[in-house]
Design a protein around this motif. Structure first.
Motif, PDB file in Angstrom:
ATOM      1  N   ASN A 179      45.706  44.572  32.513  1.00  0.00           N
ATOM      2  CA  ASN A 179      45.964  43.353  31.737  1.00  0.00           C
ATOM      3  C   ASN A 179      46.954  42.441  32.451  1.00  0.00           C
ATOM      4  OD1 ASN A 179      44.261  44.217  29.650  1.00  0.00           O
ATOM      5  ND2 ASN A 179      45.921  45.379  28.686  1.00  0.00           N
ATOM      6  N   VAL A 180      47.974  43.031  33.076  1.00  0.00           N
ATOM      7  CA  VAL A 180      48.956  42.224  33.803  1.00  0.00           C
ATOM      8  C   VAL A 180      48.312  41.546  35.008  1.00  0.00           C
ATOM      9  CG1 VAL A 180      51.114  42.318  35.103  1.00  0.00           C
ATOM     10  CG2 VAL A 180      50.879  43.647  33.017  1.00  0.00           C
ATOM     11  N   ARG A 181      47.453  42.257  35.691  1.00  0.00           N
ATOM     12  CA  ARG A 181      46.753  41.656  36.833  1.00  0.00           C
ATOM     13  C   ARG A 181      45.870  40.487  36.397  1.00  0.00           C
ATOM     14  NH1 ARG A 181      46.022  44.301  41.863  1.00  0.00           N
ATOM     15  NH2 ARG A 181      47.356  46.133  42.101  1.00  0.00           N
ATOM     16  N   GLU A 182      45.225  40.610  35.241  1.00  0.00           N
ATOM     17  CA  GLU A 182      44.416  39.502  34.743  1.00  0.00           C
ATOM     18  C   GLU A 182      45.289  38.286  34.422  1.00  0.00           C
ATOM     19  OE1 GLU A 182      42.250  40.920  31.414  1.00  0.00           O
ATOM     20  OE2 GLU A 182      40.849  42.142  32.608  1.00  0.00           O
ATOM     21  N   VAL A 183      46.450  38.527  33.816  1.00  0.00           N
ATOM     22  CA  VAL A 183      47.369  37.413  33.513  1.00  0.00           C
ATOM     23  C   VAL A 183      47.834  36.732  34.796  1.00  0.00           C
ATOM     24  CG1 VAL A 183      49.665  36.869  32.615  1.00  0.00           C
ATOM     25  CG2 VAL A 183      48.138  38.342  31.303  1.00  0.00           C
ATOM     26  N   LEU A 184      48.227  37.531  35.797  1.00  0.00           N
ATOM     27  CA  LEU A 184      48.703  36.956  37.056  1.00  0.00           C
ATOM     28  C   LEU A 184      47.574  36.253  37.802  1.00  0.00           C
ATOM     29  CD1 LEU A 184      51.062  39.810  38.315  1.00  0.00           C
ATOM     30  CD2 LEU A 184      51.695  37.670  37.207  1.00  0.00           C
TER      31      LEU A 184
END
Length: 566
Positions: free
Chosen positions: A391-396
């Motif tokens: 999820n963090v990678r998608e946000v970044l």
């Protein structure tokens, strides 16, 4: 909650419960109780039966023969202290002593963990819990102190662009800049350079890093002078010259003459700069932020004289201009351009997403010199786990696709850092997702949330007009006619406002800059027929309606209806 007999409800201690409550005489009839809650404490589950039969004799046999209730309680205390078997009836004097002394209130031998500290009573039974209030308070204070240090370090890194932060993707440009400054500071060579790049690309960062590294050299730190100017603050050459004299500590050299006319200030500065030579004069480094604004000054007098000194064999100076305009050379006059060295350093944020992810980890990580090594290790491990979270990678990735600007990344991390507290000591993936929603929030859609139902209806009418006439401009009369069609169909649910009221709502939308006129208004033009354009697209309107509080169903259906319905 388990039911107890009425005469046992007043019992405060386990001795009271076992003995039958207060006021229970020796010959009183005992009730049936099943102590499931005491099962962790007693070696065997046991039912106590009514009457004076086998159960009663069994209790007496386990307690032992003693003189009265006091004797039984003393025998029970000795028996429990030796083998830790079960609870027994306690005498009134013993209960009073234990009630006054919390340490003796519950026998420590009843549970193997009772030696840890004080005891507490819960609804599920007797639990012996270690309660060290002083130690927990001191631990909380230390924990909050470390979190305050974390927030101070990271906020300084995010907001002030401290020289201790690392450079990302601009190592080649930084090398060229530091070599140029060293030639000026060490060898007395005058230079001029322009650093060009979009906002947030790191122009100020590499300049601060270069100056920090330059000042670490022994011979340079005592001799080099720095002058920092900003085009947003020094709006004309006279203010800029006063700021130069102030930063060079020349205010009191010749009394009030320094603060005289512009010509006197200019001649004084030029005389001070031109009287020196490359061997004996202190090098001066001029940093001009928002360089393009200095080009708009009258006759570009300041730029002309600075570049003229940099081309002469006088006091060694370096002029560094920071700007975000690619056409900056076109703004310079011919005489200024001829004295400029035409050195340019471009910063374009050319790194990819893997390096962007690396920047994310380095910006959130704590330095090695953090006071609490264990906390810093846990924090950095949490940052590593965040960088690997899907999820963090998608946000970044979304953030990277919109802008490679490190300043926007710092804003994202700052919003996530604000959620760190003593009860929530580490940044989590939901924190970053909420911060991303705040960063990507549409300001105009937020304005729509605060509009009245009438203004919402006018925006929907404009949306349908755009769909019908293919983004052609409209006027108030066209919008009013579309609104009247809707009111006639839904007269039972929508109030029919008068035309002046609708006109006032239309003007309010113009003040909020949700619509704008296509041409400049004239004094004789009628407001009803002035051409307007909607500054919201269909996606923004529909998203705002989904979040609009208490939106009428008919209005929502009108917004989602097809053109044939109209």
């Amino acid at each position: 909650m388990r039911w107890f007999p009425r005469r046992l409800r007043g019992a405060r201690d386990p001795e009271d419960i076992v003995a039958g409550g207060r006021g229970a005489g020796a010959g009183s009839r005992r009730k049936s109780l099943l102590f499931n809650t005491l099962s962790p404490l007693l070696p065997h589950k046991r039912k106590w039966r009514n009457g004076s039969g086998r159960g009663r004799r069994e209790i007496r046999s386990r307690v032992g023969a003693g003189g009265g209730r006091g004797g039984r309680s003393r025998k029970c205390a000795r028996h429990a202290g030796s083998s830790g078997v079960s609870l027994a009836a306690a005498g009134e004097a013993e209960r009073t002593t234990r009630r006054r002394d919390p340490a003796k209130r519950f026998p420590q031998c009843l549970h193997p963990y009772s030696a840890l500290g004080r005891t507490s009573f819960s609804a599920r039974g007797f639990q012996f819990v270690e309660m060290s209030s002083r130690k927990s308070k001191s631990n909380n204070l230390i924990h909050s102190e470390y979190l305050s240090q974390v927030q101070r370090i990271l906020r300084e890194r995010f907001c002030h662009q401290s020289p201790h932060s690392n450079l990302f993707g601009v190592q080649v440009q930084y090398k060229n800049l530091i070599e140029l400054l060293k030639r000026t500071a060490i060898y007395g060579e005058s230079n001029s350079v322009l650093i060009i790049g979009p906002r947030g690309s790191g122009k100020s960062t590499i300049v601060n890093h270069a100056l920090k590294e330059l000042m670490e050299v022994e011979d340079v730190s005592e001799n080099v002078l720095q002058v920092h100017l900003n085009g947003l603050l020094q709006i004309n050459d006279k203010i800029a010259l006063k700021e130069i004299t102030r930063q060079l500590n020349l205010e009191n050299v010749v009394g009030d003459k320094v603060f005289g006319s512009f010509a006197e200030n200019l001649s004084f500065i030029l005389e001070a700069l031109k009287n020196g030579d490359r061997t004996s004069s202190c090098p001066v480094i001029f940093i001009l932020d928002e360089f393009d604004l200095f080009a708009h000054h009258k006759n570009q007098t300041l730029l002309y004289n600075l570049f003229d000194v940099s081309q002469s064999a006088q006091t060694p100076i370096a002029v560094i201009g920071l700007t975000c305009r690619l056409d900056i050379l076109e703004l310079l006059e011919k005489r200024v351009k001829s004295r400029f060295s035409h050195r340019q350093i471009h910063l374009m944020n050319s790194f990819g997403f893997p390096q962007y992810l690396k920047i994310f980890k380095e910006q959130l990580s704590l330095p090695a010199e953090f006071p609490d090594k264990l906390f810093a290790e846990k924090w950095n491990e949490n940052v590593q786990c965040l960088s690997e979270d899907k999820n963090v990678r998608e946000v970044l990735q979304k953030h990277f696709n919109v802008s490679k600007n490190l300043r926007s990344l710092h804003m994202l991390l700052m919003l996530a850092l604000n959620r760190v507290t003593t009860s929530h000591p580490f940044i989590t993936a939901p924190d970053l997702m909420e911060a991303n929603q705040l960063c990507s929030m549409d300001s105009k859609a937020n304005i729509v949330h605060g509009l009245s139902v009438l203004e919402i209806c006018l925006i929907i009418a404009m949306k349908h007009l755009n769909d019908i006439y293919e983004e052609e401009p409209f006027n108030f009369q066209m919008v009013y006619n579309e609104f009247q069609k809707f009111v006639q169909r839904k007269a039972h649910s929508v109030y029919n406002f008068e035309k002046p009221v609708v006109m006032k709502a239309f003007e309010h939308l113009q003040q909020l800059e949700l619509i704008r006129p296509m041409e400049r208004t004239s004094a004789n033009a009628q407001r009803e027929y002035q051409l307007m354009k909607l500054l919201l697209d269909n996606t923004q309107i529909m998203n705002a309606l989904q979040k609009y509080p208490n939106c009428p169903t008919d209005v929502r259906q009108w917004a989602t209806s097809s053109l044939s319905w109209l």
